[in-house]
Design an enzyme around this catalytic site. Structure first.
Site, PDB file in Angstrom:
ATOM      1  N   ALA A  41       0.747  -1.222   0.009  1.00 37.38           N
ATOM      2  CA  ALA A  41      -0.123  -0.263  -0.346  1.00 37.38           C
ATOM      3  C   ALA A  41       1.181   1.171   0.009  1.00 37.38           C
ATOM      4  O   ALA A  41       0.009   2.234   0.478  1.00 37.38           O
ATOM      5  CB  ALA A  41      -1.035  -0.213   1.199  1.00 37.38           C
ATOM      6  N   ARG A  47      -2.004   7.324 -11.409  1.00 34.18           N
ATOM      7  CA  ARG A  47      -2.946   7.004 -12.591  1.00 34.18           C
ATOM      8  C   ARG A  47      -4.022   7.218 -11.803  1.00 34.18           C
ATOM      9  O   ARG A  47      -5.124   7.974 -12.837  1.00 34.18           O
ATOM     10  CB  ARG A  47      -3.310   5.867 -13.217  1.00 34.18           C
ATOM     11  CG  ARG A  47      -1.646   5.495 -13.415  1.00 34.18           C
ATOM     12  CD  ARG A  47      -2.050   3.923 -13.827  1.00 34.18           C
ATOM     13  NE  ARG A  47      -1.247   3.449 -13.261  1.00 34.18           N
ATOM     14  CZ  ARG A  47      -0.945   1.949 -13.111  1.00 34.18           C
ATOM     15  NH1 ARG A  47      -1.357   1.295 -14.467  1.00 34.18           N
ATOM     16  NH2 ARG A  47      -0.881   1.583 -12.609  1.00 34.18           N
ATOM     17  N   LYS A  54      -3.710   6.054  -2.985  1.00 33.15           N
ATOM     18  CA  LYS A  54      -4.361   5.349  -3.851  1.00 33.15           C
ATOM     19  C   LYS A  54      -5.102   4.683  -2.655  1.00 33.15           C
ATOM     20  O   LYS A  54      -6.732   4.388  -3.088  1.00 33.15           O
ATOM     21  CB  LYS A  54      -3.867   4.404  -4.806  1.00 33.15           C
ATOM     22  CG  LYS A  54      -5.070   3.992  -5.847  1.00 33.15           C
ATOM     23  CD  LYS A  54      -3.947   3.218  -6.711  1.00 33.15           C
ATOM     24  CE  LYS A  54      -3.290   2.407  -6.520  1.00 33.15           C
ATOM     25  NZ  LYS A  54      -2.882   1.628  -7.783  1.00 33.15           N
ATOM     26  N   ARG A 362     -30.864  14.682  11.173  1.00 33.77           N
ATOM     27  CA  ARG A 362     -29.646  14.615  11.100  1.00 33.77           C
ATOM     28  C   ARG A 362     -29.081  15.303  12.656  1.00 33.77           C
ATOM     29  O   ARG A 362     -29.586  15.031  13.579  1.00 33.77           O
ATOM     30  CB  ARG A 362     -29.161  15.910   9.736  1.00 33.77           C
ATOM     31  CG  ARG A 362     -29.332  16.924  10.571  1.00 33.77           C
ATOM     32  CD  ARG A 362     -28.583  18.400   9.958  1.00 33.77           C
ATOM     33  NE  ARG A 362     -28.739  19.508  10.391  1.00 33.77           N
ATOM     34  CZ  ARG A 362     -28.235  20.297  11.168  1.00 33.77           C
ATOM     35  NH1 ARG A 362     -27.374  20.111  11.059  1.00 33.77           N
ATOM     36  NH2 ARG A 362     -28.757  21.376  11.037  1.00 33.77           N
TER      37      ARG A 362
HETATM   38  C1  UD1 Z   1       0.967  -5.275 -10.349  1.00 32.07           C
HETATM   39  C2  UD1 Z   1       1.691  -5.979 -11.009  1.00 32.07           C
HETATM   40  C3  UD1 Z   1       0.706  -6.852 -12.064  1.00 32.07           C
HETATM   41  C4  UD1 Z   1      -0.366  -6.612 -11.694  1.00 32.07           C
HETATM   42  C5  UD1 Z   1      -1.303  -6.333 -10.959  1.00 32.07           C
HETATM   43  C6  UD1 Z   1      -2.573  -6.970 -10.577  1.00 32.07           C
HETATM   44  C7  UD1 Z   1       4.109  -6.113 -10.609  1.00 32.07           C
HETATM   45  C8  UD1 Z   1       5.615  -5.288 -11.042  1.00 32.07           C
HETATM   46  N1  UD1 Z   1       3.075  -5.725 -11.603  1.00 32.07           N
HETATM   47  O1  UD1 Z   1       0.920  -4.102 -11.337  1.00 32.07           O
HETATM   48  O2  UD1 Z   1       2.001  -8.711 -12.262  1.00 32.07           O
HETATM   49  O3  UD1 Z   1      -1.255  -8.229 -13.263  1.00 32.07           O
HETATM   50  O4  UD1 Z   1      -0.617  -5.358  -9.996  1.00 32.07           O
HETATM   51  O5  UD1 Z   1      -3.391  -5.549  -9.991  1.00 32.07           O
HETATM   52  O6  UD1 Z   1       3.415  -5.842  -9.227  1.00 32.07           O
HETATM   53  N2  UD1 Z   1       3.209  -0.329  -4.282  1.00 32.07           N
HETATM   54  C9  UD1 Z   1       3.973  -0.448  -2.765  1.00 32.07           C
HETATM   55  N3  UD1 Z   1       5.673   0.260  -3.824  1.00 32.07           N
HETATM   56  C10 UD1 Z   1       5.740   0.266  -4.751  1.00 32.07           C
HETATM   57  C11 UD1 Z   1       5.003   0.225  -5.910  1.00 32.07           C
HETATM   58  C12 UD1 Z   1       3.300  -0.126  -5.366  1.00 32.07           C
HETATM   59  O7  UD1 Z   1       3.498  -0.457  -2.150  1.00 32.07           O
HETATM   60  O8  UD1 Z   1       7.116   0.447  -4.416  1.00 32.07           O
HETATM   61  C13 UD1 Z   1       1.732  -0.980  -3.756  1.00 32.07           C
HETATM   62  C14 UD1 Z   1       0.763  -0.019  -4.542  1.00 32.07           C
HETATM   63  O9  UD1 Z   1       0.228   0.864  -3.478  1.00 32.07           O
HETATM   64  C15 UD1 Z   1      -0.414  -1.606  -4.783  1.00 32.07           C
HETATM   65  C16 UD1 Z   1       0.160  -2.448  -5.355  1.00 32.07           C
HETATM   66  O10 UD1 Z   1       1.752  -2.683  -4.635  1.00 32.07           O
HETATM   67  O11 UD1 Z   1      -1.188  -0.956  -3.715  1.00 32.07           O
HETATM   68  C17 UD1 Z   1       0.008  -2.730  -6.853  1.00 32.07           C
HETATM   69  O12 UD1 Z   1       1.628  -1.828  -7.817  1.00 32.07           O
HETATM   70  P1  UD1 Z   1       0.725  -0.562  -9.355  1.00 32.07           P
HETATM   71  O13 UD1 Z   1       1.449   0.302  -9.321  1.00 32.07           O
HETATM   72  O14 UD1 Z   1      -0.595  -1.047  -8.482  1.00 32.07           O
HETATM   73  O15 UD1 Z   1       0.693  -2.343  -9.541  1.00 32.07           O
HETATM   74  P2  UD1 Z   1       0.091  -2.363 -11.488  1.00 32.07           P
HETATM   75  O16 UD1 Z   1       0.879  -1.949 -11.953  1.00 32.07           O
HETATM   76  O17 UD1 Z   1      -1.069  -2.911 -11.093  1.00 32.07           O
HETATM   77 MG    MG Z   2      -2.549  -1.988  -9.868  1.00 31.02          MG
END
Ligand code: UD1
Ligand code: MG
Length: 491
Positions: A41, A47, A54, A362
């Site tokens: 998280a 995005r 998020k 309310r």
């Molecule tokens: C990720 C997966 C993808 C999968 C998708 C499913 C990877 C590289 N890719 O992509 O294969 O299909 O989820 O929804 O894992 N987060 C962190 N730290 C970071 C980056 C992200 O905690 O440095 C957390 C975000 O807050 C989020 C989750 O990890 O809750 C996923 O990150 P996000 O950037 O949404 O990955 P996707 O591009 O959706």
């Molecule tokens: Mg994601």
């Protein structure tokens, strides 16, 4: 707030605790299969184009991360971590009620693999499995996670993850398997070749890892990909046996990365919630026009008319009819109550009372049984006894009304002196005339009658009539005298 409703949110806030408390100390040592959970998280969620992290965006009464937490409800967990980074303090504050959730900081967000690397010092020597959930995947069912863990244990995999076949897999990592669901490779969408993009089997971002093996691989991850991030999916590529568990209802895998996906997730959730309540005996005359938070409780034989919106910790009891055109939030609506074109927030309405059209309750309003609250009436922080009526054009604030009170049209409690709020008390059986102003603090006893148009500033004892307005003056033949005067003036 309604007592039952308040209880419901407390229960929701304890989801994590309940998990944890089920695992007693003896059980911890006796059980050989330990499970730790990491909820990712820390990402900003670029995005979403939002200042709010998020995972705190709201979906049908809970934040995205609370949904992820609630999907753990069928699993015995020994440790549960949330990896936080962007807006970490806000995320921690929002999850304050989950007392057994531990927060781990990811100061810089360098990818999902980097996020899990932060657990290395916390899970040193841990010999169980690590279940990883993305905090932005809110529609997972608890049974699905159970199935993932079962398969992982049975097959003794190094890693097992959830996949689904999506009609539109754009944006997701693609999972390539052999005929027995053994994973050959995962490739992120943006790193896929055109041919690889044709594969619609996607990674849900939900994994069960044998921790001892993952811990060896995490330090070796590289960021040589399109985003220059450390991908958790790369770790999967190094671990064997690696297996995919396909989920039938692909909606469960839905990840929320932007506002459009948030809206689609909301629709999926709404369909689930309404289907559930219809199976439990609730009538929706036009389901598509209504929205119901997951935290709402409905009893059988309630009727929800078009454009009804039920939010938060609301309870609607049997035989009640809500709508058309009503919003009810954090409130307890009694049996056989009707709420027509009205707004009810943080209030209690007891059995067989009629609210509306166009009423606004309310701030802890409490309305008794068999009452009527009618057109253009606002009631705030006020208790109304049984069989009382406030039928038209009134404001009641900071007041207590007994039973069988009749509040005349246009009666107002003047509760605010510009600095403080004051109380009004009205005894059983009292009637106020139309357009009365009750200047608080003031008490009307039982069976009092207030003359229409009165401004009441002093207490009135039981059974008295109070009239506080200028006496009427009548000047007979005044019109004729006026005519004579005018004719004289004109000569
Ligand atoms: C990720 C997966 C993808 C999968 C998708 C499913 C990877 C590289 N890719 O992509 O294969 O299909 O989820 O929804 O894992 N987060 C962190 N730290 C970071 C980056 C992200 O905690 O440095 C957390 C975000 O807050 C989020 C989750 O990890 O809750 C996923 O990150 P996000 O950037 O949404 O990955 P996707 O591009 O959706
Ligand atoms: Mg994601």
């Amino acid at each position: 707030m309604a007592r039952r409703a308040a209880k419901a949110i407390a229960a929701c806030g304890r989801v994590g605790t309940v998990q944890r408390d089920r695992v007693g100390a003896t059980e911890l040592t006796a059980r050989n299969h330990m499970v730790a959970v990491a909820i990712l998280a820390a990402g900003r969620g670029t995005r979403m184009k939002s200042s709010l992290p998020k995972v705190l965006h709201s979906l049908g009464g809970r934040s995205l991360i609370e949904w992820a937490i609630s999907s753990l409800s069928h699993i015995q967990i020994d440790r549960c971590y949330a990896i936080v980074g962007y807006g970490g303090d806000r995320v921690k504050a929002a999850l304050d009620g989950y007392s057994d959730l531990e927060f781990v900081e990811q100061a810089e967000q360098l990818g999902t693999g980097h996020a899990v690397q932060q657990l290395l010092p916390h899970l040193e020597g841990f010999s169980g499995d690590l279940l990883v959930l993305n905090g932005d995947v809110p529609l997972l069912r608890p049974q699905t996670l159970e199935r993932l863990l079962e398969t992982h244990k049975q097959k003794q995999n190094a890693v097992t993850l959830l996949t689904a076949q999506l009609p539109d897999p754009g944006g997701y990592g693609r999972v390539f398997c052999d005929g027995r669901n053994c994973i050959k490779q995962i490739v992120e969408h943006r790193d896929c070749t055109t041919a690889q993009k044709q594969n619609n089997r996607i990674n849900a971002g939900v994994y069960c890892f044998r921790w001892s093996e993952l811990a060896k691989i995490l330090p070796k991850l590289k960021s040589n990909n399109d985003q220059q991030e450390y991908y958790l999916t790369d770790a999967v590529n190094y671990m064997r046996p690696a297996m995919a568990v396909d989920v039938d209802d692909y909606h469960e895998m839905f990840g929320v990365n932007d506002r459009k996906q948030l809206a689609i997730a909301y629709q999926i959730l709404q369909d689930r919630i309404k289907d559930r309540w219809m199976s439990a005996g609730v009538t929706f005359t036009d389901p598509d026009s209504c929205t119901i938070d997951d935290t709402v409780q409905l009893e059988p034989d309630t009727i929800l008319e078009p454009q009804t919106h039920l939010r938060g910790n609301t309870v609607v009891r049997s035989g009640a009819r809500i709508g058309p055109g009503s919003l009810v939030e954090n409130s307890d609506i009694g049996e056989n109550v009707t709420v027509l074109y009205s707004v009810v927030a943080d209030s209690i309405v007891k059995n067989s009372t009629r609210i509306g059209p166009y009423a606004h309750l309310r701030g802890e309003a409490q309305i008794g049984e068999h009452c009527r609250v009618g057109n253009f009436v606002e009631i705030k922080k006020t208790t109304v006894g049984d069989r009382s009526n406030v039928a038209h054009l009134s404001y009641l604030g900071d007041a207590t009304l007994g039973d069988r009170v009749n509040v005349g049209a246009g009666t107002i409690t003047a509760n605010y002196d510009g600095v403080r709020k004051h109380q009004t008390h009205i005894g059983n059986g009292t009637k106020t005339g139309s357009n009365s102003v009750l200047v608080a603090p003031v008490t009307l006893g039982e069976n009092v009658t207030v003359g229409a148009g009165s401004v009441i500033t002093k207490d009135v004892q039981d059974n008295a009539l109070a009239v506080a307005r200028a006496r009427q003056t009548v000047k007979p033949d005044w019109k004729m005298k006026e005519e004579v005067r005018r004719m004289k003036d004109e000569g």
